[in-house]
Design a protein around this motif. Structure first.
Motif, PDB file in Angstrom:
ATOM      1  N   ALA A  50      51.681  41.775  42.148  1.00 52.39           N
ATOM      2  CA  ALA A  50      51.594  41.033  40.896  1.00 52.39           C
ATOM      3  C   ALA A  50      50.316  41.377  40.128  1.00 52.39           C
ATOM      4  CB  ALA A  50      51.654  39.534  41.177  1.00 52.39           C
ATOM      5  N   VAL A  51      49.205  41.536  40.847  1.00 56.18           N
ATOM      6  CA  VAL A  51      47.942  41.885  40.200  1.00 56.18           C
ATOM      7  C   VAL A  51      48.050  43.241  39.515  1.00 56.18           C
ATOM      8  CG1 VAL A  51      45.548  42.571  40.636  1.00 56.18           C
ATOM      9  CG2 VAL A  51      46.449  40.482  41.670  1.00 56.18           C
ATOM     10  N   VAL A  52      48.578  44.229  40.209  1.00 53.23           N
ATOM     11  CA  VAL A  52      48.683  45.582  39.654  1.00 53.23           C
ATOM     12  C   VAL A  52      49.614  45.593  38.451  1.00 53.23           C
ATOM     13  CG1 VAL A  52      49.508  47.920  40.139  1.00 53.23           C
ATOM     14  CG2 VAL A  52      48.072  46.728  41.806  1.00 53.23           C
ATOM     15  N   ALA A  53      50.698  44.827  38.499  1.00 53.52           N
ATOM     16  CA  ALA A  53      51.625  44.765  37.361  1.00 53.52           C
ATOM     17  C   ALA A  53      50.974  44.111  36.150  1.00 53.52           C
ATOM     18  CB  ALA A  53      52.886  44.004  37.761  1.00 53.52           C
ATOM     19  N   ASP A  54      50.259  43.009  36.373  1.00 49.40           N
ATOM     20  CA  ASP A  54      49.672  42.270  35.252  1.00 49.40           C
ATOM     21  C   ASP A  54      48.442  42.939  34.662  1.00 49.40           C
ATOM     22  OD1 ASP A  54      51.641  40.438  35.935  1.00 49.40           O
ATOM     23  OD2 ASP A  54      50.332  38.700  35.608  1.00 49.40           O
ATOM     24  N   ARG A  55      47.669  43.644  35.478  1.00 51.28           N
ATOM     25  CA  ARG A  55      46.436  44.238  34.970  1.00 51.28           C
ATOM     26  C   ARG A  55      46.703  45.359  33.969  1.00 51.28           C
ATOM     27  NH1 ARG A  55      44.322  47.476  40.430  1.00 51.28           N
ATOM     28  NH2 ARG A  55      45.612  49.351  40.141  1.00 51.28           N
ATOM     29  N   GLN A  56      47.910  45.908  33.959  1.00 53.77           N
ATOM     30  CA  GLN A  56      48.246  46.942  32.997  1.00 53.77           C
ATOM     31  C   GLN A  56      48.301  46.389  31.582  1.00 53.77           C
ATOM     32  OE1 GLN A  56      51.664  49.275  34.229  1.00 53.77           O
ATOM     33  NE2 GLN A  56      51.128  49.062  36.386  1.00 53.77           N
ATOM     34  N   GLU A  57      48.621  45.106  31.470  1.00 52.91           N
ATOM     35  CA  GLU A  57      48.670  44.444  30.168  1.00 52.91           C
ATOM     36  C   GLU A  57      47.299  43.891  29.786  1.00 52.91           C
ATOM     37  OE1 GLU A  57      51.272  44.304  28.134  1.00 52.91           O
ATOM     38  OE2 GLU A  57      52.528  45.442  29.525  1.00 52.91           O
ATOM     39  N   THR A  58      46.694  43.142  30.699  1.00 52.67           N
ATOM     40  CA  THR A  58      45.400  42.499  30.434  1.00 52.67           C
ATOM     41  C   THR A  58      44.538  42.564  31.690  1.00 52.67           C
ATOM     42  OG1 THR A  58      46.498  40.941  28.933  1.00 52.67           O
ATOM     43  CG2 THR A  58      44.248  40.412  29.632  1.00 52.67           C
ATOM     44  N   PRO A  59      43.354  43.170  31.615  1.00 50.50           N
ATOM     45  CA  PRO A  59      42.477  43.228  32.789  1.00 50.50           C
ATOM     46  C   PRO A  59      42.057  41.828  33.231  1.00 50.50           C
ATOM     47  CG  PRO A  59      41.750  44.745  31.064  1.00 50.50           C
ATOM     48  CD  PRO A  59      42.787  43.873  30.449  1.00 50.50           C
ATOM     49  N   PHE A  60      41.865  41.664  34.531  1.00 48.67           N
ATOM     50  CA  PHE A  60      41.390  40.398  35.069  1.00 48.67           C
ATOM     51  C   PHE A  60      39.867  40.378  34.987  1.00 48.67           C
ATOM     52  CE2 PHE A  60      45.542  40.827  36.991  1.00 48.67           C
ATOM     53  CZ  PHE A  60      46.046  39.528  36.955  1.00 48.67           C
ATOM     54  N   THR A  61      39.333  39.522  34.133  1.00 50.40           N
ATOM     55  CA  THR A  61      37.891  39.450  33.952  1.00 50.40           C
ATOM     56  C   THR A  61      37.322  38.078  34.292  1.00 50.40           C
ATOM     57  OG1 THR A  61      38.158  38.876  31.611  1.00 50.40           O
ATOM     58  CG2 THR A  61      37.901  41.225  32.164  1.00 50.40           C
ATOM     59  N   THR A  62      38.178  37.078  34.498  1.00 46.44           N
ATOM     60  CA  THR A  62      37.691  35.731  34.806  1.00 46.44           C
ATOM     61  C   THR A  62      38.318  35.207  36.095  1.00 46.44           C
ATOM     62  OG1 THR A  62      39.439  34.561  33.594  1.00 46.44           O
ATOM     63  CG2 THR A  62      37.486  35.254  32.336  1.00 46.44           C
ATOM     64  N   THR A  63      37.619  34.273  36.713  1.00 45.65           N
ATOM     65  CA  THR A  63      38.134  33.662  37.942  1.00 45.65           C
ATOM     66  C   THR A  63      39.413  32.879  37.671  1.00 45.65           C
ATOM     67  OG1 THR A  63      36.674  31.752  37.560  1.00 45.65           O
ATOM     68  CG2 THR A  63      35.852  33.499  39.001  1.00 45.65           C
ATOM     69  N   ARG A  64      39.482  32.218  36.532  1.00 48.93           N
ATOM     70  CA  ARG A  64      40.669  31.416  36.236  1.00 48.93           C
ATOM     71  C   ARG A  64      41.916  32.286  36.094  1.00 48.93           C
ATOM     72  NH1 ARG A  64      39.808  26.885  32.014  1.00 48.93           N
ATOM     73  NH2 ARG A  64      38.851  26.026  33.911  1.00 48.93           N
ATOM     74  N   ALA A  65      41.779  33.431  35.432  1.00 49.92           N
ATOM     75  CA  ALA A  65      42.939  34.304  35.239  1.00 49.92           C
ATOM     76  C   ALA A  65      43.497  34.762  36.582  1.00 49.92           C
ATOM     77  CB  ALA A  65      42.553  35.501  34.381  1.00 49.92           C
ATOM     78  N   LEU A  66      42.614  35.157  37.490  1.00 47.90           N
ATOM     79  CA  LEU A  66      43.080  35.615  38.796  1.00 47.90           C
ATOM     80  C   LEU A  66      43.634  34.450  39.616  1.00 47.90           C
ATOM     81  CD1 LEU A  66      43.404  37.898  40.831  1.00 47.90           C
ATOM     82  CD2 LEU A  66      41.080  37.426  41.637  1.00 47.90           C
ATOM     83  N   ALA A  67      42.949  33.306  39.586  1.00 47.81           N
ATOM     84  CA  ALA A  67      43.415  32.148  40.352  1.00 47.81           C
ATOM     85  C   ALA A  67      44.779  31.670  39.861  1.00 47.81           C
ATOM     86  CB  ALA A  67      42.399  31.015  40.256  1.00 47.81           C
ATOM     87  N   VAL A 113      36.930  45.826  41.431  1.00 49.16           N
ATOM     88  CA  VAL A 113      37.873  46.058  42.538  1.00 49.16           C
ATOM     89  C   VAL A 113      39.293  45.739  42.100  1.00 49.16           C
ATOM     90  CG1 VAL A 113      38.547  45.333  44.862  1.00 49.16           C
ATOM     91  CG2 VAL A 113      36.121  45.637  44.301  1.00 49.16           C
ATOM     92  N   VAL A 114      39.482  44.609  41.453  1.00 43.05           N
ATOM     93  CA  VAL A 114      40.824  44.204  41.010  1.00 43.05           C
ATOM     94  C   VAL A 114      41.373  45.193  39.991  1.00 43.05           C
ATOM     95  CG1 VAL A 114      42.081  42.420  39.737  1.00 43.05           C
ATOM     96  CG2 VAL A 114      40.478  41.769  41.540  1.00 43.05           C
ATOM     97  N   ALA A 115      40.496  45.776  39.181  1.00 47.21           N
ATOM     98  CA  ALA A 115      40.941  46.702  38.140  1.00 47.21           C
ATOM     99  C   ALA A 115      41.254  48.090  38.676  1.00 47.21           C
ATOM    100  CB  ALA A 115      39.874  46.805  37.050  1.00 47.21           C
ATOM    101  N   ARG A 116      40.549  48.525  39.743  1.00 49.69           N
ATOM    102  CA  ARG A 116      40.627  49.924  40.132  1.00 49.69           C
ATOM    103  C   ARG A 116      41.278  50.189  41.485  1.00 49.69           C
ATOM    104  NH1 ARG A 116      34.460  51.512  39.399  1.00 49.69           N
ATOM    105  NH2 ARG A 116      35.200  53.451  40.397  1.00 49.69           N
ATOM    106  N   ALA A 117      41.352  49.217  42.359  1.00 50.13           N
ATOM    107  CA  ALA A 117      41.951  49.447  43.679  1.00 50.13           C
ATOM    108  C   ALA A 117      43.446  49.695  43.547  1.00 50.13           C
ATOM    109  CB  ALA A 117      41.691  48.249  44.582  1.00 50.13           C
ATOM    110  N   SER A 118      43.966  50.578  44.380  1.00 52.56           N
ATOM    111  CA  SER A 118      45.409  50.798  44.405  1.00 52.56           C
ATOM    112  C   SER A 118      46.099  49.555  44.953  1.00 52.56           C
ATOM    113  CB  SER A 118      45.745  51.998  45.286  1.00 52.56           C
ATOM    114  OG  SER A 118      45.457  51.700  46.650  1.00 52.56           O
ATOM    115  N   GLU A 119      47.409  49.472  44.723  1.00 52.09           N
ATOM    116  CA  GLU A 119      48.161  48.322  45.229  1.00 52.09           C
ATOM    117  C   GLU A 119      48.056  48.225  46.750  1.00 52.09           C
ATOM    118  OE1 GLU A 119      52.823  46.950  45.641  1.00 52.09           O
ATOM    119  OE2 GLU A 119      52.193  47.892  43.750  1.00 52.09           O
TER     120      GLU A 119
END
Length: 329
Positions: free
Chosen positions: A165-182, A137-143
């Motif tokens: 912020a999520v959409v901007a950052d995921r272009q560099e590195t996908p969010f795959t862990t809880t810590r990264a998103l938190a 969801v975090v990787a594919r949902a629109s802003e």
């Protein structure tokens, strides 16, 4: 039967309102660690059909099933399918349904399940073993969709800032862990000293959305209405306002009597299918909250089935749908 103790939040109050009787048949719609099932089976001659979509919970219940002398049937499924589960067992009506809605403490405490922002693990959050993860969801949902999800299901005022912020950052590195998103939500979300962790509402929103929890709850309530025989009881424990509102509105609508306006033509009203047992929600006492802080947000509502036919399911919700968001993201 197993002597492993597990007392659900408001467990005593839930069983008191369910009032299991000797020889009765009951549905434990959210088996978890089996606390409700154990309490029901303590009444002689009772039988329980227990449901959980979490395979780990099903495996953990094997000992209780073995010790129940055939009185406990444990099924891996969604609790919204409780009517179909009963039909597969040849059951047409039951004496009670109890459900404890939302994520369990066991799931929160397992880092590998990805439910908690306090434990680093894969960004999963699925209660079952299939379907899209929170990372998907975090990787594919629109802003826009992501902001709506966080706002609607997490009641987060800063949802748009977080989604941006999520959409901007995921272009560099996908969010795959809880810590990264938190960590990201902690940076962009605003909080005051003493507030809950900034990521609390975002994680709640993603969990509810990934597991389609509100739709599941609505469907489960309607299924319970169809399965309960007259005099049967429905008991629901919920842990946040969105769930409690659904339960409250469902029971209020199903227990409504009369009240037509004298200024309007008389309209035939559907007979009430439930009689309320709790005019106000039952909440945990100070001692239980001190022992288990999660109990602070718990609310219990209960009602007894009348002999009237089940109502129509009513209007469908307008919440974002998981399949639509992932298709369009």
């Amino acid at each position: 039967m197993s002597s492993v103790p597990h007392i659900p939040v408001l467990g005593r109050e839930a069983i008191d309102h369910l009032a299991p009787r000797e020889g009765g048949l009951y549905i434990d719609a959210t088996f978890g660690a089996g606390g409700y099932s154990r309490a029901i089976l303590a009444v002689p001659g009772t039988r329980v059909i227990a449901i959980d979509r979490d395979r780990t919970a099903i495996a953990g219940g094997a000992e209780l099933v073995e010790g129940s002398a055939g009185r406990l049937t444990l099924v891996e499924d969604r609790f919204s399918n409780l009517a179909e589960v009963c039909a597969a067992q040849g059951v047409e009506a039951v004496d009670g349904v109890v459900m404890d809605v939302g994520v369990s403490s066991m799931q929160l405490d397992q880092a590998g399940r990805g439910f908690s922002f306090r434990l680093d693990g894969p960004l999963d959050m699925r209660m079952g073993q299939t379907g899209p993860t929170a990372a998907d969801v975090v990787a594919r949902a629109s802003e826009a969709d992501l902001a709506d999800i966080i706002y609607l299901f997490g009641e987060e005022r800063h949802s748009r800032r977080i989604a941006r912020a999520v959409v901007a950052d995921r272009q560099e590195t996908p969010f795959t862990t809880t810590r990264a998103l938190a960590d990201l939500v902690g940076r962009v979300g605003r909080s005051k000293p003493g507030d809950i962790h900034p990521a609390t509402r975002t994680f709640q929103a993603l969990r509810i959305f990934v597991n389609e929890e509100l739709e599941e709850l609505q469907a489960a309530l309607a299924a319970a209405e169809r399965m309960l025989r007259p005099g049967g009881r429905l008991v629901v424990v919920s842990f946040h306002s969105l769930e409690d509102r659904i339960v409250k509105n469902f029971l209020a609508e199903r227990s409504k009597t009369g009240g037509g306006s004298r200024h309007l033509p008389e309209v035939a009203q559907t007979a009430p299918s439930f009689q309320l047992l709790t005019r106000r929600p039952v909440v945990a006492g100070e001692q239980e909250v001190a022992h288990n802080p999660r109990a602070r947000s718990a609310k219990l509502r209960a009602a007894e089935r009348t002999a009237a036919p089940a109502h129509d399911d009513g209007e469908q919700s307008s919440w974002p749908k998981l399949s639509d968001v992932l298709r369009g993201g």
